[in-house]
Structures are given as structure tokens and as C-alpha cells.
Design a protein around this motif. Structure first.
Motif, mmCIF file in Angstrom:
data_model
loop_
_atom_site.group_PDB
_atom_site.id
_atom_site.type_symbol
_atom_site.label_atom_id
_atom_site.label_comp_id
_atom_site.label_asym_id
_atom_site.label_seq_id
_atom_site.Cartn_x
_atom_site.Cartn_y
_atom_site.Cartn_z
ATOM 1 N N PHE A 134 -7.919 1.139 -7.713
ATOM 2 C CA PHE A 134 -7.087 0.544 -6.233
ATOM 3 C C PHE A 134 -7.088 1.717 -5.385
ATOM 4 O O PHE A 134 -6.825 2.861 -5.645
ATOM 5 C CB PHE A 134 -5.904 -0.198 -6.368
ATOM 6 N N TYR A 135 -7.126 1.478 -4.061
ATOM 7 C CA TYR A 135 -6.928 2.646 -2.956
ATOM 8 C C TYR A 135 -5.903 2.598 -1.912
ATOM 9 O O TYR A 135 -5.504 1.428 -1.770
ATOM 10 C CB TYR A 135 -8.395 2.869 -2.422
ATOM 11 N N PRO A 136 -5.441 3.733 -1.759
ATOM 12 C CA PRO A 136 -4.413 3.680 -0.810
ATOM 13 C C PRO A 136 -4.706 3.337 0.488
ATOM 14 O O PRO A 136 -5.792 3.205 0.870
ATOM 15 C CB PRO A 136 -3.895 5.093 -0.587
ATOM 16 N N SER A 137 -3.871 2.601 1.499
ATOM 17 C CA SER A 137 -4.096 1.905 2.720
ATOM 18 C C SER A 137 -2.888 2.194 3.643
ATOM 19 O O SER A 137 -1.392 2.240 3.003
ATOM 20 C CB SER A 137 -4.574 0.422 2.536
ATOM 21 N N PRO A 138 -3.007 2.126 4.759
ATOM 22 C CA PRO A 138 -1.881 2.178 5.572
ATOM 23 C C PRO A 138 -0.918 0.980 5.619
ATOM 24 O O PRO A 138 0.166 0.700 5.959
ATOM 25 C CB PRO A 138 -2.428 2.121 6.949
ATOM 26 N N LYS A 139 -1.448 -0.032 5.099
ATOM 27 C CA LYS A 139 -0.946 -1.400 4.848
ATOM 28 C C LYS A 139 -1.786 -2.486 4.191
ATOM 29 O O LYS A 139 -2.801 -2.504 4.630
ATOM 30 C CB LYS A 139 -0.223 -1.858 6.194
ATOM 31 N N CYS A 140 -1.298 -3.258 3.105
ATOM 32 C CA CYS A 140 -2.149 -4.245 2.500
ATOM 33 C C CYS A 140 -2.125 -5.440 3.758
ATOM 34 O O CYS A 140 -1.069 -6.046 4.081
ATOM 35 C CB CYS A 140 -1.536 -4.608 1.206
ATOM 36 N N SER A 141 -3.526 -5.607 4.280
ATOM 37 C CA SER A 141 -3.300 -6.750 5.522
ATOM 38 C C SER A 141 -4.284 -7.877 5.202
ATOM 39 O O SER A 141 -4.997 -7.783 4.189
ATOM 40 C CB SER A 141 -3.412 -5.880 6.556
ATOM 41 N N GLY A 142 -4.356 -8.544 6.016
ATOM 42 C CA GLY A 142 -5.472 -9.417 6.076
ATOM 43 C C GLY A 142 -4.823 -10.984 6.014
ATOM 44 O O GLY A 142 -3.591 -11.250 6.056
#
Length: 438
Positions: free
Chosen positions: A261-269
Motif C-alpha cells: 500500500f502506498y502513502p497519500s495526502p489523504k485516502c479520498s474518493g
């Protein structure tokens, strides 16, 4: 002619309620299979566009839609009157969270009341909207039974959770397996038979609608928990001076027991940051607390704040305050190569940049306009995407990569920019001294 024979002969008339990112692709696919489809949406603009063959959903091409409409297999309506002539009804309406992160089932409830007005014998109703467990049986069924018709005998009810992933070129409506759970065995059998009539995929028969409802929530809670976990590790790795992206590459060489799994600025959608809280809310009715989900949600909501902290730190390295700095936000869609901004980190981060006095522009080839409305700024701000050129990048004090749309030379971007904060590892080379990763 009974319902099963109608389905087999493609004589069943199908109504799809809600023509959004789930409903429109579904309606088009069913119509292409040979069924007559009524699309229903309360938004007049959507209805007009569908009937004109103009698509507003990335996964449906206007040419494809126009051909279906021209063949008279699909027609859209802004009212529910077509339900009286429908044999099968699919509910594809939104199920958002309210301000306290509890599921808002208003659209489902209102739609069910409309269906009840036209409910008749040999009619199959399928809920595709993602909902908390027991919604099919305890919210929809009682309203329909008020008509006096009997479930499993006069009409049929099932849940088949949508699994559409917008913009995914590999997995789509045609090849994603589905899960179906009916209130009775006959409900399940008929729903499965219907999906088999227009899909060539595995249809898993769940023993109840509750199993189908819970399965969708498990899928999304799994993603939220794991993405939040890697985001937390990214923050720790950053403090320790360790490159989390290299750590993941190293770990994924293990051929078993590890899923990256990869980092992100926020889990969105539309699903991952929302759907797990349907389960958290329902759990409280059983005096149970889903602590993993709550913690994952807490970490997720804090990620834009951590990104802002990184931006402030990077600007400070060059002796620049946020106030007055020119910042270009690269990508505002919630994920790569789509124009969907639902729950995007861009809203939180751009609002915070504006509040702190930064001069903000954004670039996103999929999102020409963005209205930023947020509790921390006094009034909504309407922004338009800049036209990208390597020369324009040079005028910004910092470029903040939130979405790594494909088709761009990110190494060239790094060379032209004064400073870059990359939250997506879009810039692979670690030779650039002006680039800082999440």
C-alpha cells in the motif's frame, strides 16, 4: 409471462434510479445487452444530457451513449413514473455521511417510497448503493411490504453492491465479479439470473443481503485501514530520515505475506474514506466499537495537516513564509487520470493555503474548474486550472504534487521547479535536492 422468462428473452424492462458514476455505466451496459432501460434522476441537467447522448461520466463515452439512445434502448426521466412499467428496478443513489460521520440514507428511503407507489407483482428490486448491514431487510423491505404484496411470492428484493472503480482501465463493469444476496432464495436466484444476462463474470450467491452488504464494507475498510497504516509509517520514516517509498519497494520483493500500500495526502474518493464508517455506525447499535476503523479515519483526516506542515517546513528552508508565497497545486482529483474530486485532499490543503495567505493556483488536465468551499475559509473560492508549460513552473515558489496524473515528465518538472513537495512519489529520482517526499 413470468419475470424469469422476460429476463431470458430480454423482454424485461429495467429502471435504473440514479444516473451517477454507478447508475449511468450500469444503464448503458444493460441497454447494450438488449434490454429496454429507463434511466431516472432528479437532476434535470443529467436527464437532458443522457437523452442528448452527452456523457458526463468518464467511464461512458458520448459516442457510445448516443448510439444507445438513438437505438431507443435507453431513455432518461426526471420523475419516477416509468417504474409502473418496469420489471426490474436498480437503486443506484448516493449514500453519503452526515457531519457526524453517520450514514445518511435519505436518498435510499425517498427512492424506496417512490418504488412502493408503483410496486406490482413479478417485480425485482435490487439495491446497488453501498449501505450499512441490514438496510435491505430493515429499511427497504418494510416500506415495500406496506403495499400488501408478499416478499418472495409477489415481488423480489436483493442487494448487489456496486464495485465500479472510476478510471480503472483493467477492471470495469464487464469483468469485475459480483456478489448477490436476496431476502429469500428465489430473490437471490432471480437477481443472479438477471446479472448473468448481461455480465460474463462470476456471480457469488450470498446467503443473505446482510452478507452482501457486509462484504462491500469489508472491502473498503480493508483499504482504509491499510492505507492509513502506511501513511502513519510514512510520517515515522520521515522523522527518522528513511525513504518510505524505498522501504515499500524492498518489502514487496517478498513473494508471500505482503501486499503493498502506498502513502497519500489523504485516502479520498467515493468509497474508501466513507463506507467503513457505515460499519462503525452500525456497530454501535450492537454496543460494539470498531477501533481500527475509527483510528484509521483519524489518521486519514489528519494527513492534509501533515502535508501542510511539510509545505511550511520546506518553504522555511529557503527563508520563505507561506504568506505571499506562490504555490502551484499539481492535481486536485482524488486519484490519477480521473476528473473526480470527491473527498480530495486538495480541498483541505488549498483552503489551508488560502487561509495562511499563500497565492494558490492549481493544474489538473481533468478538472478545469474547482470550487473550494471549506469551514476554515469565509467564502467559497472558484479556481481554474492553469495551462501547463515548463516555463510557467519556474514562477512558483513551490509545487505541491497531490495527484500524479500520467503522461507528464516529472523529472523535467523537478528541474524547472524551485521547490517540490511530492506526496505521490511521482518523481522517482532522488538526485534532486529541491524535491521533498511525503
Amino acid at each position: 409471462m413470468n419475470l424469469e422468462k422476460k429476463i431470458k428473452g430480454k423482454k424485461a424492462k429495467v429502471a435504473v434510479i440514479g444516473l451517477g458514476y454507478v447508475g449511468l455505466p450500469t444503464a448503458v451496459h444493460i441497454a447494450k445487452a438488449g434490454f429496454e432501460v429507463f434511466g431516472i434522476d432528479i437532476k434535470n441537467e443529467r436527464v437532458k444530457k443522457v437523452n442528448s447522448g452527452i456523457s458526463y461520466i468518464g467511464d461512458v463515452k458520448s459516442k457510445e451513449l448516443k448510439e444507445i439512445v438513438k437505438s431507443k434502448k435507453l431513455k432518461a426521466f426526471a420523475n419516477h413514473s416509468p417504474l409502473k412499467n418496469s420489471d426490474i428496478i436498480l437503486i443506484c443513489v448516493p449514500t453519503p455521511l452526515d457531519k457526524t460521520k453517520n450514514p445518511d440514507l435519505t436518498y435510499v428511503k425517498e427512492t424506496t417510497k417512490e418504488i412502493a407507489k408503483y410496486l406490482h407483482k413479478e417485480q425485482l428490486i435490487i439495491l446497488e448503493s453501498t449501505c450499512p448491514p441490514e438496510t435491505t431487510r430493515k429499511v427497504i423491505l418494510p416500506e415495500l411490504e406496506k403495499t400488501g404484496l408478499k416478499i418472495g411470492k409477489d415481488f423480489y428484493l436483493a442487494h448487489c453492491p456496486e464495485r465500479i472503480d472510476p478510471g480503472n482501465k483493467k477492471w470495469n463493469l464487464k469483468n469485475i465479479p459480483r456478489v448477490v444476496g436476496g431476502v429469500t432464495k428465489k430473490c437471490t436466484r432471480l437477481a443472479k439470473f438477471f446479472y448473468q444476462s448481461f455480465l460474463e463474470v462470476e456471480i457469488f450467491e450470498a446467503s443473505s443481503p446482510e452478507v452482501a452488504e457486509m462484504a462491500k464494507l469489508l472491502e473498503n475498510a480493508f483499504r482504509l485501514v491499510n492505507i492509513s497504516f502506511i501513511n502513519e509509517l510514512a510520517l515515522l520514516a520521515g522523522r527518522m530520515g528513511i525513504d518510505i517509498w524505498e522501504v515499500i519497494e524492498a518489502a514487496k520483493t517478498k513473494p508471500f505475506g505482503f501486499m503493498p500500500f502506498y502513502p497519500s495526502p489523504k485516502c479520498s474518493g467515493h468509497c474508501i474514506p466513507i463506507v467503513p464508517f457505515f460499519l462503525a455506525s452500525k456497530a454501535k447499535e450492537y454496543n460494539f466499537w470498531t477501533r481500527f476503523i475509527e483510528l484509521a479515519g483519524e489518521i486519514n483526516e489528519q494527513m492534509p495537516h501533515f502535508v501542510m506542515t511539510k509545505v511550511i517546513w520546506v518553504l522555511n528552508l529557503k527563508g520563505k513564509p507561506v504568506r505571499g508565497s506562490k504555490v502551484l497545486v499539481w492535481g486536485v482529483a482524488y486519484k490519477r487520470d480521473v476528473g473526480d474530486t470527491r473527498e480530495s485532499a486538495a480541498y483541505d490543503i488549498i483552503a489551508d493555503l488560502i487561509r495562511k495567505g499563500a497565492k494558490v493556483d492549481y493544474f489538473d488536465p481533468f478538472v478545469p474548474k474547482l470550487e473550494v468551499s471549506h469551514r476554515i475559509i469565509k467564502k467559497p473560492v472558484l479556481l481554474k486550472s492553469i495551462k501547463y508549460s515548463p516555463q510557467k513552473i519556474k514562477k512558483y515558489d513551490l509545487v505541491l504534487i497531490l495527484t500524479d496524473h500520467s503522461g507528464f515528465n516529472y523529472e523535467k518538472l523537478a528541474k524547472n521547479a524551485k521547490l517540490v513537495v511530492d506526496t505521490r512519489n511521482a518523481i522517482k529520482s532522488r538526485k534532486h535536492k529541491n524535491v521533498f517526499w511525503l
